[in-house]
Design a protein around this motif. Structure first.
Motif, PDB file in Angstrom:
ATOM      1  N   VAL A 129      44.785  41.177  35.555  1.00 31.54           N
ATOM      2  CA  VAL A 129      44.576  39.471  35.526  1.00 31.54           C
ATOM      3  C   VAL A 129      43.641  39.392  36.809  1.00 31.54           C
ATOM      4  O   VAL A 129      43.159  38.147  36.790  1.00 31.54           O
ATOM      5  CB  VAL A 129      46.113  39.134  36.075  1.00 31.54           C
ATOM      6  N   TYR A 130      43.260  40.093  37.464  1.00 35.30           N
ATOM      7  CA  TYR A 130      42.285  39.795  38.919  1.00 35.30           C
ATOM      8  C   TYR A 130      40.787  40.105  38.116  1.00 35.30           C
ATOM      9  O   TYR A 130      40.066  39.463  38.931  1.00 35.30           O
ATOM     10  CB  TYR A 130      42.437  40.857  39.894  1.00 35.30           C
ATOM     11  N   TRP A 131      40.555  40.759  37.106  1.00 35.31           N
ATOM     12  CA  TRP A 131      39.051  40.982  36.864  1.00 35.31           C
ATOM     13  C   TRP A 131      38.890  41.137  35.172  1.00 35.31           C
ATOM     14  O   TRP A 131      37.762  40.917  34.638  1.00 35.31           O
ATOM     15  CB  TRP A 131      38.729  42.215  37.382  1.00 35.31           C
ATOM     16  N   GLY A 132      39.884  40.837  34.481  1.00 33.47           N
ATOM     17  CA  GLY A 132      40.031  40.776  33.064  1.00 33.47           C
ATOM     18  C   GLY A 132      39.164  39.534  32.476  1.00 33.47           C
ATOM     19  O   GLY A 132      38.741  39.622  31.235  1.00 33.47           O
ATOM     20  N   ALA A 177      34.818  38.937  44.197  1.00 36.93           N
ATOM     21  CA  ALA A 177      33.807  39.375  45.103  1.00 36.93           C
ATOM     22  C   ALA A 177      33.529  40.835  44.897  1.00 36.93           C
ATOM     23  O   ALA A 177      32.353  41.404  44.843  1.00 36.93           O
ATOM     24  CB  ALA A 177      34.123  38.862  46.601  1.00 36.93           C
ATOM     25  N   ARG A 178      34.746  41.515  45.124  1.00 38.74           N
ATOM     26  CA  ARG A 178      34.682  43.137  44.779  1.00 38.74           C
ATOM     27  C   ARG A 178      34.147  43.333  43.501  1.00 38.74           C
ATOM     28  O   ARG A 178      33.308  44.388  43.398  1.00 38.74           O
ATOM     29  CB  ARG A 178      36.105  43.683  45.056  1.00 38.74           C
ATOM     30  N   LEU A 179      34.736  42.661  42.227  1.00 36.26           N
ATOM     31  CA  LEU A 179      34.135  43.147  41.170  1.00 36.26           C
ATOM     32  C   LEU A 179      32.543  42.905  40.909  1.00 36.26           C
ATOM     33  O   LEU A 179      31.917  43.802  40.563  1.00 36.26           O
ATOM     34  CB  LEU A 179      34.775  42.298  39.990  1.00 36.26           C
ATOM     35  N   MET A 180      32.119  41.752  41.584  1.00 33.03           N
ATOM     36  CA  MET A 180      30.685  41.447  41.718  1.00 33.03           C
ATOM     37  C   MET A 180      29.751  42.511  42.441  1.00 33.03           C
ATOM     38  O   MET A 180      28.969  42.915  42.188  1.00 33.03           O
ATOM     39  CB  MET A 180      30.256  40.100  42.006  1.00 33.03           C
ATOM     40  N   GLN A 181      30.354  42.923  43.394  1.00 26.78           N
ATOM     41  CA  GLN A 181      29.644  44.005  44.410  1.00 26.78           C
ATOM     42  C   GLN A 181      29.499  45.290  43.577  1.00 26.78           C
ATOM     43  O   GLN A 181      28.444  45.761  43.385  1.00 26.78           O
ATOM     44  CB  GLN A 181      30.589  44.345  45.838  1.00 26.78           C
ATOM     45  N   LEU A 182      30.787  45.593  42.882  1.00 22.14           N
ATOM     46  CA  LEU A 182      30.398  46.999  41.889  1.00 22.14           C
ATOM     47  C   LEU A 182      29.497  46.752  41.009  1.00 22.14           C
ATOM     48  O   LEU A 182      28.743  47.631  40.457  1.00 22.14           O
ATOM     49  CB  LEU A 182      32.171  47.174  41.504  1.00 22.14           C
ATOM     50  N   THR A 183      29.648  45.342  40.137  1.00 18.75           N
ATOM     51  CA  THR A 183      29.025  45.220  39.017  1.00 18.75           C
ATOM     52  C   THR A 183      27.421  45.281  39.502  1.00 18.75           C
ATOM     53  O   THR A 183      26.299  45.788  38.915  1.00 18.75           O
ATOM     54  CB  THR A 183      29.145  44.008  38.341  1.00 18.75           C
ATOM     55  N   TYR A 184      26.824  44.645  40.458  1.00 21.88           N
ATOM     56  CA  TYR A 184      25.523  44.768  40.844  1.00 21.88           C
ATOM     57  C   TYR A 184      25.201  46.054  41.446  1.00 21.88           C
ATOM     58  O   TYR A 184      23.792  46.257  41.128  1.00 21.88           O
ATOM     59  CB  TYR A 184      25.272  43.432  41.876  1.00 21.88           C
ATOM     60  N   ALA A 185      25.878  46.811  42.029  1.00 22.07           N
ATOM     61  CA  ALA A 185      25.708  48.016  42.315  1.00 22.07           C
ATOM     62  C   ALA A 185      25.347  48.960  41.245  1.00 22.07           C
ATOM     63  O   ALA A 185      24.380  49.870  41.091  1.00 22.07           O
ATOM     64  CB  ALA A 185      26.782  48.721  43.294  1.00 22.07           C
ATOM     65  N   ALA A 235      32.391  48.667  36.380  1.00 24.84           N
ATOM     66  CA  ALA A 235      32.786  48.041  37.733  1.00 24.84           C
ATOM     67  C   ALA A 235      34.450  47.595  37.326  1.00 24.84           C
ATOM     68  O   ALA A 235      35.327  47.762  38.139  1.00 24.84           O
ATOM     69  CB  ALA A 235      32.132  46.751  37.762  1.00 24.84           C
ATOM     70  N   GLU A 236      34.844  47.364  36.052  1.00 25.34           N
ATOM     71  CA  GLU A 236      36.034  47.079  35.655  1.00 25.34           C
ATOM     72  C   GLU A 236      36.846  48.326  35.353  1.00 25.34           C
ATOM     73  O   GLU A 236      38.156  48.168  36.121  1.00 25.34           O
ATOM     74  CB  GLU A 236      36.345  46.231  34.446  1.00 25.34           C
ATOM     75  N   LEU A 237      36.279  49.323  34.970  1.00 21.12           N
ATOM     76  CA  LEU A 237      37.063  50.539  35.107  1.00 21.12           C
ATOM     77  C   LEU A 237      37.403  51.221  36.646  1.00 21.12           C
ATOM     78  O   LEU A 237      38.621  51.678  37.075  1.00 21.12           O
ATOM     79  CB  LEU A 237      36.378  51.655  34.467  1.00 21.12           C
ATOM     80  N   GLU A 238      36.350  50.844  37.500  1.00 14.73           N
ATOM     81  CA  GLU A 238      36.627  51.335  38.797  1.00 14.73           C
ATOM     82  C   GLU A 238      37.875  50.311  39.600  1.00 14.73           C
ATOM     83  O   GLU A 238      38.472  50.963  40.220  1.00 14.73           O
ATOM     84  CB  GLU A 238      35.283  51.160  39.733  1.00 14.73           C
ATOM     85  N   MET A 239      37.768  49.005  39.471  1.00 19.64           N
ATOM     86  CA  MET A 239      38.797  48.131  39.673  1.00 19.64           C
ATOM     87  C   MET A 239      40.264  48.815  39.158  1.00 19.64           C
ATOM     88  O   MET A 239      41.199  48.873  39.774  1.00 19.64           O
ATOM     89  CB  MET A 239      38.883  46.898  39.428  1.00 19.64           C
ATOM     90  N   LEU A 240      40.289  49.088  37.938  1.00 18.76           N
ATOM     91  CA  LEU A 240      41.521  49.609  37.247  1.00 18.76           C
ATOM     92  C   LEU A 240      42.056  50.835  37.813  1.00 18.76           C
ATOM     93  O   LEU A 240      43.233  51.075  37.953  1.00 18.76           O
ATOM     94  CB  LEU A 240      41.162  49.748  35.647  1.00 18.76           C
ATOM     95  N   ARG A 241      40.995  51.737  38.223  1.00 20.71           N
ATOM     96  CA  ARG A 241      41.481  53.008  38.715  1.00 20.71           C
ATOM     97  C   ARG A 241      41.913  53.074  40.325  1.00 20.71           C
ATOM     98  O   ARG A 241      42.199  53.908  40.910  1.00 20.71           O
ATOM     99  CB  ARG A 241      40.459  53.934  38.503  1.00 20.71           C
ATOM    100  N   SER A 242      41.572  51.831  40.730  1.00 22.91           N
ATOM    101  CA  SER A 242      41.813  51.771  42.404  1.00 22.91           C
ATOM    102  C   SER A 242      43.187  51.522  42.558  1.00 22.91           C
ATOM    103  O   SER A 242      43.988  51.469  41.673  1.00 22.91           O
ATOM    104  CB  SER A 242      41.115  50.264  42.933  1.00 22.91           C
ATOM    105  N   THR A 243      43.565  51.846  44.083  1.00 22.37           N
ATOM    106  CA  THR A 243      45.121  51.804  44.206  1.00 22.37           C
ATOM    107  C   THR A 243      45.463  50.354  44.782  1.00 22.37           C
ATOM    108  O   THR A 243      46.700  50.302  44.968  1.00 22.37           O
ATOM    109  CB  THR A 243      45.115  53.139  45.099  1.00 22.37           C
TER     110      THR A 243
END
Length: 67
Positions: free
Chosen positions: A54-57, A16-24, A39-47
């Protein structure tokens, strides 16, 4: 002409978080592959825990040819 699909099962909340970022991103640039990548880069750089690939790849953009 684009589909984002997963290659393996992943966590619903991270998806859900990845799709929110992707659609934005998609609203900004209109390019699905670049939007997913950003979006994947943003997930990777999150804390949080979802920074692990494994959660978005599992997600890929599949494009159809203009037949």
């Amino acid at each position: 002409r684009n589909v984002i699909g997963g290659l393996w099962n992943v966590n619903d909340q991270s998806t859900a978080r990845l799709m929110q970022l992707t659609y934005a991103e998609l609203l900004k640039n209109g390019k699905p592959p670049e939007s997913l990548h950003t979006a994947e880069l943003e997930m990777l750089r999150s804390t949080g825990i979802y920074r692990k690939p494994v959660y978005w790849g599992a997600f890929e953009v599949f494009q159809t040819s203009g037949l």
